[in-house]
Write an enzyme that holds these catalytic residues in place. Structure first.
Site, PDB file in Angstrom:
ATOM      1  N   ASN A   1     -46.285   0.311  16.911  1.00  0.00           N
ATOM      2  CA  ASN A   1     -46.248   1.482  16.016  1.00  0.00           C
ATOM      3  C   ASN A   1     -46.755   2.745  16.705  1.00  0.00           C
ATOM      4  O   ASN A   1     -47.409   3.595  16.084  1.00  0.00           O
ATOM      5  CB  ASN A   1     -47.023   1.222  14.716  1.00  0.00           C
ATOM      6  CG  ASN A   1     -46.188   0.436  13.707  1.00  0.00           C
ATOM      7  OD1 ASN A   1     -44.969   0.613  13.634  1.00  0.00           O
ATOM      8  ND2 ASN A   1     -46.823  -0.429  12.947  1.00  0.00           N
TER       9      ASN A   1
ATOM     10  N   TYR B   1     -51.330   0.404  11.753  1.00  0.00           N
ATOM     11  CA  TYR B   1     -51.297   0.863  10.363  1.00  0.00           C
ATOM     12  C   TYR B   1     -52.517   1.756  10.084  1.00  0.00           C
ATOM     13  O   TYR B   1     -53.268   2.087  10.996  1.00  0.00           O
ATOM     14  CB  TYR B   1     -51.177  -0.355   9.423  1.00  0.00           C
ATOM     15  CG  TYR B   1     -49.863  -1.071   9.685  1.00  0.00           C
ATOM     16  CD1 TYR B   1     -48.664  -0.501   9.285  1.00  0.00           C
ATOM     17  CD2 TYR B   1     -49.822  -2.249  10.430  1.00  0.00           C
ATOM     18  CE1 TYR B   1     -47.454  -1.112   9.576  1.00  0.00           C
ATOM     19  CE2 TYR B   1     -48.606  -2.865  10.726  1.00  0.00           C
ATOM     20  CZ  TYR B   1     -47.423  -2.285  10.298  1.00  0.00           C
ATOM     21  OH  TYR B   1     -46.218  -2.866  10.596  1.00  0.00           O
TER      22      TYR B   1
ATOM     23  N   THR C   1     -45.400 -10.519   7.159  1.00  0.00           N
ATOM     24  CA  THR C   1     -44.562  -9.745   6.249  1.00  0.00           C
ATOM     25  C   THR C   1     -43.195 -10.411   6.160  1.00  0.00           C
ATOM     26  O   THR C   1     -42.579 -10.702   7.181  1.00  0.00           O
ATOM     27  CB  THR C   1     -44.410  -8.300   6.793  1.00  0.00           C
ATOM     28  OG1 THR C   1     -45.676  -7.661   6.686  1.00  0.00           O
ATOM     29  CG2 THR C   1     -43.357  -7.512   6.029  1.00  0.00           C
TER      30      THR C   1
ATOM     31  N   HIS D   1     -56.467  -4.901   7.077  1.00  0.00           N
ATOM     32  CA  HIS D   1     -55.585  -4.827   8.249  1.00  0.00           C
ATOM     33  C   HIS D   1     -55.938  -3.565   9.026  1.00  0.00           C
ATOM     34  O   HIS D   1     -55.536  -2.462   8.659  1.00  0.00           O
ATOM     35  CB  HIS D   1     -54.135  -4.779   7.772  1.00  0.00           C
ATOM     36  CG  HIS D   1     -53.114  -5.028   8.847  1.00  0.00           C
ATOM     37  ND1 HIS D   1     -53.423  -5.117  10.182  1.00  0.00           N
ATOM     38  CD2 HIS D   1     -51.774  -5.231   8.769  1.00  0.00           C
ATOM     39  CE1 HIS D   1     -52.316  -5.353  10.878  1.00  0.00           C
ATOM     40  NE2 HIS D   1     -51.300  -5.424  10.043  1.00  0.00           N
TER      41      HIS D   1
ATOM     42  N   ASN E   1     -52.388  -3.282  14.622  1.00  0.00           N
ATOM     43  CA  ASN E   1     -50.936  -3.063  14.656  1.00  0.00           C
ATOM     44  C   ASN E   1     -50.464  -1.675  14.212  1.00  0.00           C
ATOM     45  O   ASN E   1     -49.333  -1.513  13.748  1.00  0.00           O
ATOM     46  CB  ASN E   1     -50.204  -4.131  13.823  1.00  0.00           C
ATOM     47  CG  ASN E   1     -50.435  -5.529  14.380  1.00  0.00           C
ATOM     48  OD1 ASN E   1     -51.023  -5.676  15.453  1.00  0.00           O
ATOM     49  ND2 ASN E   1     -49.988  -6.547  13.683  1.00  0.00           N
TER      50      ASN E   1
HETATM   51  C1  LIG Z   1     -42.124 -12.008  10.741  1.00  0.00           C
HETATM   52  C2  LIG Z   1     -43.478 -11.481  11.144  1.00  0.00           C
HETATM   53  C3  LIG Z   1     -44.194 -10.717  10.235  1.00  0.00           C
HETATM   54  C4  LIG Z   1     -45.490 -10.262  10.553  1.00  0.00           C
HETATM   55  N1  LIG Z   1     -46.204  -9.549   9.618  1.00  0.00           N
HETATM   56  C5  LIG Z   1     -47.498  -9.235   9.856  1.00  0.00           C
HETATM   57  C6  LIG Z   1     -48.298  -8.641   8.833  1.00  0.00           C
HETATM   58  O1  LIG Z   1     -47.877  -8.402   7.702  1.00  0.00           O
HETATM   59  N2  LIG Z   1     -49.588  -8.353   9.140  1.00  0.00           N
HETATM   60  C7  LIG Z   1     -50.124  -8.620  10.386  1.00  0.00           C
HETATM   61  O2  LIG Z   1     -51.305  -8.357  10.621  1.00  0.00           O
HETATM   62  N3  LIG Z   1     -49.376  -9.182  11.362  1.00  0.00           N
HETATM   63  C8  LIG Z   1     -48.103  -9.524  11.124  1.00  0.00           C
HETATM   64  N4  LIG Z   1     -47.369 -10.162  12.096  1.00  0.00           N
HETATM   65  C9  LIG Z   1     -48.033 -10.604  13.328  1.00  0.00           C
HETATM   66  C10 LIG Z   1     -48.485 -12.071  13.211  1.00  0.00           C
HETATM   67  O3  LIG Z   1     -49.551 -12.189  12.272  1.00  0.00           O
HETATM   68  C11 LIG Z   1     -48.970 -12.632  14.557  1.00  0.00           C
HETATM   69  O4  LIG Z   1     -50.019 -11.828  15.039  1.00  0.00           O
HETATM   70  C12 LIG Z   1     -47.855 -12.693  15.602  1.00  0.00           C
HETATM   71  O5  LIG Z   1     -46.700 -13.295  15.064  1.00  0.00           O
HETATM   72  C13 LIG Z   1     -48.310 -13.467  16.850  1.00  0.00           C
HETATM   73  O6  LIG Z   1     -48.739 -14.777  16.491  1.00  0.00           O
HETATM   74  P1  LIG Z   1     -47.773 -16.070  16.672  1.00  0.00           P
HETATM   75  O7  LIG Z   1     -47.430 -16.161  18.118  1.00  0.00           O
HETATM   76  O8  LIG Z   1     -48.623 -17.228  16.233  1.00  0.00           O
HETATM   77  O9  LIG Z   1     -46.571 -15.878  15.817  1.00  0.00           O
HETATM   78  C14 LIG Z   1     -46.057 -10.565  11.816  1.00  0.00           C
HETATM   79  C15 LIG Z   1     -45.301 -11.310  12.743  1.00  0.00           C
HETATM   80  C16 LIG Z   1     -44.044 -11.773  12.420  1.00  0.00           C
HETATM   81  C17 LIG Z   1     -43.294 -12.635  13.414  1.00  0.00           C
END
Ligand SMILES: Cc1cc2nc3c(=O)[nH]c(=O)nc-3n(C[C@H](O)[C@H](O)[C@H](O)COP(=O)(O)O)c2cc1C
Length: 364
Positions: free
Chosen positions: A235, A180, A27, A175, A178
């Site tokens: 959440n 939702y 996001t 989704h 998390n």
């Molecule tokens: C800025 C940001 C926005 C995110 N938005 C979403 C999202 O819209 N949907 C989702 O399933 N996870 C979202 N996440 C979680 C990421 O998809 C991911 O699971 C998390 O960052 C851990 O992976 P990483 O260590 O590779 O960043 C978001 C994470 C970050 C940092």
């Protein structure tokens, strides 16, 4: 070549991929007025070398909007915006574009839903606050969905999925992680229903499985993925027995030939390896992603793919900061660091489309 397992081509069922590096959904709050525009098309096109490019969480209905300027996919204008994104991605690379459908449920907010009270499995308020243009605001107590409204909510996912395909995306990721809406159906603390859609494991998994079936029916199972985060407390979720819930859910999902199941390793919340659980019960393509608390290092992810713990790895923050992440990993090149201060927000391209690539790219 660095990280050779991540660069083994992958083939299974409908899926043929040149490598194993997937972009996780992120996001970014830059779809002004919920409609993706040119800056969003540029951002995704820059990342079109992902094997699968999963988009930001996108609401399938106005009532499911939880944050400022998240994209929607429930009207023609939003669909046209996504068509612009899909065209830009196609012209820049081979990524399969999957639009993540994220209905925020109880963590939607009237500041974003046009004043409507958010809907959820049960009228249980989430602890905590959300940013709104008027400042931080408590979550509100949602309205419990009536049984006969559930078909309408399922149809909202179906309609958004049809729009995704019509816009030129490969498909959608549901989704169910998390905290939702779909996760709210799975968890005991957010689902207190007594109408066959709660009470026990069969009841709590029912709405998710019905939604998967309806969306798969509409656009084809090979265009549908789903994301899970068993036990994740994000959440204000409190799952009492994630192993039992997700055993049942994964067995139900195994009846559909979905494109993939995407699991976050939430071992630190669930108390067991949630990726290993999915590997055991889900026979198809498995995407693994770190939990927020335990970021995979790249070498670790490469070893896990080599061991068969999962097939593809989704990177979030690394892809955010490195539009050409696959090329950098393949070459063992240095990575840009993500700038947290620009993760979220309607500030156009800064911290969004201006991360440098190794070789200057046409998409920038
Ligand atoms: C800025 C940001 C926005 C995110 N938005 C979403 C999202 O819209 N949907 C989702 O399933 N996870 C979202 N996440 C979680 C990421 O998809 C991911 O699971 C998390 O960052 C851990 O992976 P990483 O260590 O590779 O960043 C978001 C994470 C970050 C940092």
């Amino acid at each position: 070549m660095a990280h050779p397992n991540l660069f083994e081509p992958y083939e299974r069922g409908a899926l043929t991929l040149p490598h194993r590096v997937v972009m996780a959904p992120l996001t970014r709050n830059r779809a002004v007025g919920t409609v993706p525009g040119e800056v969003n098309a540029t951002y995704y096109a820059q990342r079109a070398s992902a094997a699968i490019l999963i988009t930001e969480g996108t609401q399938p209905a106005a009532i499911g909007q939880g944050y400022l300027d998240t994209a929607g996919l429930h009207n023609d204008e939003q669909q046209a915006g996504w068509a612009q994104v899909a065209a830009a991605v196609r012209s820049a690379g081979d990524a399969k574009l999957m639009i993540q459908l994220m209905h925020a449920g109880r963590v939607a907010h009237p500041a974003y839903t046009g004043g409507e009270t958010p809907v959820a499995p049960s009228a249980v308020r989430a602890e905590g606050q959300v940013w709104t243009p008027d400042g931080m605001a408590d979550y509100v107590t949602p309205r419990a969905l009536e049984t006969d409204e559930l078909a309408t909510v399922r149809e909202q996912y179906v309609d958004a999925a049809r729009r995704a395909v019509a816009a030129g995306a490969h498909g959608v990721e549901l989704h169910a992680a998390n905290g939702y809406l779909l996760h709210q159906f799975l968890s005991e603390n957010t689902n207190q229903r007594t109408d066959g859609y709660g009470t026990d494991v069969a009841g709590r998994t029912r709405f998710v499985l019905e939604t998967v079936a309806a969306v798969a029916d509409a656009i084809g199972a090979e265009r549908v993925g789903i994301r899970l985060s068993p036990g994740h407390r994000f959440n204000d979720i409190a799952e009492e027995n994630p192993r039992a819930t997700y055993d049942a859910l994964l067995r139900g999902l195994a009846e559909h030939d979905l494109l993939y199941v995407h699991v976050m390793e939430t071992r630190n919340h669930a108390g067991y390896s949630t990726i290993a659980q999915a590997r055991e019960l889900w026979p198809g393509t498995l995407i693994g992603n770190a939990s927020f608390a335990e970021e995979f290092d790249v070498a670790g992810a490469d070893a896990l793919v080599g061991d068969g713990a999962f097939d593809l790895v989704a990177f979030g923050r690394r892809f955010l900061a490195n539009p050409d992440l696959p090329a950098r990993l393949r070459e063992g090149a240095e990575l840009n660091e993500p700038d947290q201060s620009t993760f979220y927000g309607a500030i156009g391209g800064r911290g969004y489309t201006d991360y440098p690539t190794l070789v200057p790219s046409a998409a920038s």
